[in-house]
Motif scaffolding. Structure first.
Motif, PDB file in Angstrom:
ATOM      1  N   GLY A  17       0.844  -1.198   0.000  1.00 42.76           N
ATOM      2  CA  GLY A  17       0.000   0.000   0.000  1.00 42.76           C
ATOM      3  C   GLY A  17       0.875   1.242   0.000  1.00 42.76           C
ATOM      4  N   ALA A  18       0.238   2.372   0.134  1.00 41.80           N
ATOM      5  CA  ALA A  18       0.932   3.657   0.011  1.00 41.80           C
ATOM      6  C   ALA A  18       2.143   3.764   0.952  1.00 41.80           C
ATOM      7  CB  ALA A  18      -0.050   4.785   0.280  1.00 41.80           C
ATOM      8  N   GLY A  19       2.103   3.047   2.089  1.00 41.64           N
ATOM      9  CA  GLY A  19       3.197   3.138   3.071  1.00 41.64           C
ATOM     10  C   GLY A  19       4.545   2.692   2.526  1.00 41.64           C
ATOM     11  N   SER A  21       5.766   3.343  -0.296  1.00 48.60           N
ATOM     12  CA  SER A  21       6.354   4.416  -1.107  1.00 48.60           C
ATOM     13  C   SER A  21       6.600   5.684  -0.294  1.00 48.60           C
ATOM     14  CB  SER A  21       5.439   4.734  -2.290  1.00 48.60           C
ATOM     15  OG  SER A  21       5.358   3.615  -3.158  1.00 48.60           O
ATOM     16  N   ALA A  22       6.188   5.680   0.989  1.00 49.11           N
ATOM     17  CA  ALA A  22       6.312   6.904   1.801  1.00 49.11           C
ATOM     18  C   ALA A  22       7.775   7.342   1.939  1.00 49.11           C
ATOM     19  CB  ALA A  22       5.689   6.672   3.181  1.00 49.11           C
ATOM     20  N   ILE A  26       6.583   9.825  -1.620  1.00 51.54           N
ATOM     21  CA  ILE A  26       5.207   9.940  -2.112  1.00 51.54           C
ATOM     22  C   ILE A  26       4.268   9.899  -0.908  1.00 51.54           C
ATOM     23  CG2 ILE A  26       3.410   8.872  -3.536  1.00 51.54           C
ATOM     24  CD1 ILE A  26       5.509   7.957  -5.448  1.00 51.54           C
ATOM     25  N   THR A  28       1.303   9.371   1.617  1.00 56.37           N
ATOM     26  CA  THR A  28       0.285   8.331   1.735  1.00 56.37           C
ATOM     27  C   THR A  28      -1.078   8.994   1.547  1.00 56.37           C
ATOM     28  OG1 THR A  28       0.240   8.570   4.121  1.00 56.37           O
ATOM     29  CG2 THR A  28       1.650   6.833   3.238  1.00 56.37           C
ATOM     30  N   PHE A  29      -2.090   8.162   1.557  1.00 56.42           N
ATOM     31  CA  PHE A  29      -3.423   8.600   1.199  1.00 56.42           C
ATOM     32  C   PHE A  29      -4.035   9.472   2.294  1.00 56.42           C
ATOM     33  CE2 PHE A  29      -7.889   6.785   0.917  1.00 56.42           C
ATOM     34  CZ  PHE A  29      -8.300   7.765   0.053  1.00 56.42           C
ATOM     35  N   TRP A  36      -6.154  14.268   0.484  1.00 60.65           N
ATOM     36  CA  TRP A  36      -5.081  13.618  -0.265  1.00 60.65           C
ATOM     37  C   TRP A  36      -4.383  14.719  -1.056  1.00 60.65           C
ATOM     38  CZ3 TRP A  36      -5.909   9.241  -4.414  1.00 60.65           C
ATOM     39  CH2 TRP A  36      -4.656   8.759  -4.811  1.00 60.65           C
ATOM     40  N   SER A 187      -3.310   0.825   5.325  1.00 61.80           N
ATOM     41  CA  SER A 187      -4.049   1.132   6.557  1.00 61.80           C
ATOM     42  C   SER A 187      -5.144   0.114   6.879  1.00 61.80           C
ATOM     43  CB  SER A 187      -4.678   2.519   6.437  1.00 61.80           C
ATOM     44  OG  SER A 187      -5.515   2.541   5.298  1.00 61.80           O
ATOM     45  N   TYR A 214       1.802  -8.575   8.878  1.00 62.38           N
ATOM     46  CA  TYR A 214       1.664  -7.171   8.472  1.00 62.38           C
ATOM     47  C   TYR A 214       2.946  -6.423   8.818  1.00 62.38           C
ATOM     48  CZ  TYR A 214       0.305  -2.387   7.903  1.00 62.38           C
ATOM     49  OH  TYR A 214       0.292  -1.084   7.463  1.00 62.38           O
ATOM     50  N   LYS A 233       9.287   1.034   9.891  1.00 64.50           N
ATOM     51  CA  LYS A 233       9.307   1.519   8.509  1.00 64.50           C
ATOM     52  C   LYS A 233       9.574   0.375   7.534  1.00 64.50           C
ATOM     53  CE  LYS A 233      10.925   6.180   9.311  1.00 64.50           C
ATOM     54  NZ  LYS A 233      11.989   7.154   9.104  1.00 64.50           N
TER      55      LYS A 233
HETATM   56  P1  NAD Z   1      -3.133   4.531   3.297  1.00 61.52           P
HETATM   57  O1  NAD Z   1      -2.574   5.897   3.013  1.00 61.52           O
HETATM   58  O2  NAD Z   1      -4.564   4.404   3.673  1.00 61.52           O
HETATM   59  O3  NAD Z   1      -2.256   3.887   4.455  1.00 61.52           O
HETATM   60  C1  NAD Z   1      -0.858   3.925   4.428  1.00 61.52           C
HETATM   61  C2  NAD Z   1      -0.329   3.077   5.558  1.00 61.52           C
HETATM   62  O4  NAD Z   1       1.082   3.059   5.462  1.00 61.52           O
HETATM   63  C3  NAD Z   1      -0.683   3.620   6.956  1.00 61.52           C
HETATM   64  O5  NAD Z   1      -1.200   2.567   7.722  1.00 61.52           O
HETATM   65  C4  NAD Z   1       0.669   4.111   7.501  1.00 61.52           C
HETATM   66  O6  NAD Z   1       0.796   3.860   8.891  1.00 61.52           O
HETATM   67  C5  NAD Z   1       1.657   3.230   6.743  1.00 61.52           C
HETATM   68  N1  NAD Z   1       2.970   3.849   6.565  1.00 61.52           N
HETATM   69  C6  NAD Z   1       3.295   5.157   6.439  1.00 61.52           C
HETATM   70  N2  NAD Z   1       4.631   5.301   6.272  1.00 61.52           N
HETATM   71  C7  NAD Z   1       5.155   4.046   6.276  1.00 61.52           C
HETATM   72  C8  NAD Z   1       6.476   3.511   6.147  1.00 61.52           C
HETATM   73  N3  NAD Z   1       7.543   4.311   5.977  1.00 61.52           N
HETATM   74  N4  NAD Z   1       6.640   2.172   6.199  1.00 61.52           N
HETATM   75  C9  NAD Z   1       5.573   1.346   6.381  1.00 61.52           C
HETATM   76  N5  NAD Z   1       4.312   1.783   6.528  1.00 61.52           N
HETATM   77  C10 NAD Z   1       4.108   3.115   6.474  1.00 61.52           C
HETATM   78  O7  NAD Z   1      -2.757   3.616   2.057  1.00 61.52           O
HETATM   79  P2  NAD Z   1      -3.472   2.362   1.399  1.00 61.52           P
HETATM   80  O8  NAD Z   1      -3.949   1.428   2.459  1.00 61.52           O
HETATM   81  O9  NAD Z   1      -2.511   1.890   0.368  1.00 61.52           O
HETATM   82  O10 NAD Z   1      -4.771   2.952   0.668  1.00 61.52           O
HETATM   83  C11 NAD Z   1      -4.656   4.139  -0.046  1.00 61.52           C
HETATM   84  C12 NAD Z   1      -5.284   4.202  -1.427  1.00 61.52           C
HETATM   85  O11 NAD Z   1      -4.759   5.379  -2.063  1.00 61.52           O
HETATM   86  C13 NAD Z   1      -4.890   3.076  -2.320  1.00 61.52           C
HETATM   87  O12 NAD Z   1      -6.027   2.711  -2.997  1.00 61.52           O
HETATM   88  C14 NAD Z   1      -3.864   3.631  -3.311  1.00 61.52           C
HETATM   89  O13 NAD Z   1      -4.203   3.260  -4.649  1.00 61.52           O
HETATM   90  C15 NAD Z   1      -3.986   5.120  -3.234  1.00 61.52           C
HETATM   91  N6  NAD Z   1      -2.656   5.809  -3.098  1.00 61.52           N
HETATM   92  C16 NAD Z   1      -1.575   5.377  -3.813  1.00 61.52           C
HETATM   93  C17 NAD Z   1      -0.336   6.007  -3.641  1.00 61.52           C
HETATM   94  C18 NAD Z   1       0.858   5.517  -4.451  1.00 61.52           C
HETATM   95  O14 NAD Z   1       0.669   5.038  -5.560  1.00 61.52           O
HETATM   96  N7  NAD Z   1       2.076   5.612  -3.908  1.00 61.52           N
HETATM   97  C19 NAD Z   1      -0.189   7.045  -2.733  1.00 61.52           C
HETATM   98  C20 NAD Z   1      -1.320   7.467  -2.017  1.00 61.52           C
HETATM   99  C21 NAD Z   1      -2.546   6.833  -2.213  1.00 61.52           C
END
Ligand code: NAD
Length: 245
Positions: A17-19, A21-22, A26, A28-29, A36, A187, A214, A233
């Protein structure tokens, strides 16, 4: 934390998920105020938002494209590419992310269930023109392209809220087959991806033995469904997550 032992016959399903790529820069959502990148999700990631104001939608995804081009894969993306080198087809890497950082890190078989930032398609669902690679930045309504087959508008090849995720048949099959299910940086709030772990829990209740783990900064909303949560992380945990034997 003890690495998880896997050999080349282990079938591994990884959902990112978005985490993940954080650490590459990029966002997160979910940020603190529920927006966003300063936009309401309904305005930029829904068919209704597109119908109301396609220009704003394209400006938003153009900004996401420009931003993503500045970002580099991090250690977690690279570690998953190494895992693919080891497992080949026994790794099913499914991402909710629309960025191309898994590919940038070296992964070759990425299943993008929510579409891809650098692809576009015709907005008309009945049109048979396939999606295409598109790196253009659209600045105004006048720049929005038209489909060469039916002249409808070109839209991002992204699955918006209320739309059907892609590749669900293959995803369901891989969830039924895997020995290990790992979610990284999600998330647990966006369905259907948040429900994938339920299939693993269901299989365990039927006497099978798939494991689920997880990895992320905090416990996700669906934490209770996982066998184990490793908090931290992605870039620090994922490179040491597997012991490849
Ligand atoms: P979310 O933003 O809802 O949750 C992100 C999760 O990542 C959170 O639980 C957070 O605690 C965790 N996180 C933050 N930094 C982290 C790190 N360094 N290491 C590990 N975990 C970390 O994201 P989601 O559940 O993927 O849902 C979001 C929706 O938005 C998806 O459908 C996605 O398509 C879209 N989205 C995509 C991108 C992308 O392509 N990079 C970015 C933002 C949103």
């Amino acid at each position: 934390m003890t690495p998880i032992r896997i050999d080349q016959a282990t079938k591994v399903f990884v959902l990112t998920g978005a985490g993940i790529s954080a650490e590459s820069g990029i966002a997160t959502f979910r940020d603190q105020n529920g927006l966003w990148e300063q936009h309401r999700v309904e305005d930029v990631a829904s068919p209704e938002g597109w119908d109301r104001d396609a220009e704003t939608v394209w400006r938003f995804y153009s900004q996401r494209r420009a931003q993503a081009l500045q970002c580099k894969p991090n250690a977690a993306h690279v570690a998953l590419a190494r895992l693919e080198e080891f497992l080949g087809d026994n790794l099913f890497l499914c991402t909710q992310n629309v960025d191309a950082l898994h590919e940038g890190g070296g992964s070759k078989r990425v299943v993008h269930m929510h579409g891809e930032l650098f692809r576009s398609r015709c907005e008309n669902d009945e049109c048979e023109q396939p999606s295409f690679v598109d790196t253009k930045l659209y600045e105004s309504a006048a720049h929005i392209g038209r489909c060469s087959a039916c002249a409808s508008r070109v839209r991002p090849d992204i699955v918006w809220f209320g739309e059907m995720p892609m590749h669900m048949l293959n995803i369901k099959r891989a969830l039924r087959d895997c020995d290990l299910f790992v979610t990284i940086g999600s998330s647990g709030a966006v369905y259907p991806a948040a429900g994938f772990v339920n299939e693993i829990a269901y299989r365990r209740s039927n006497g099978e033995t798939p494991k689920s783990v997880y990895v992320g900064l905090e416990r996700p909303e669906n934490a209770s469904r996982f066998g184990e949560c490793r908090i931290g992380k992605a870039g620090e945990i994922v490179p040491g997550l597997f012991d490849l034997v």
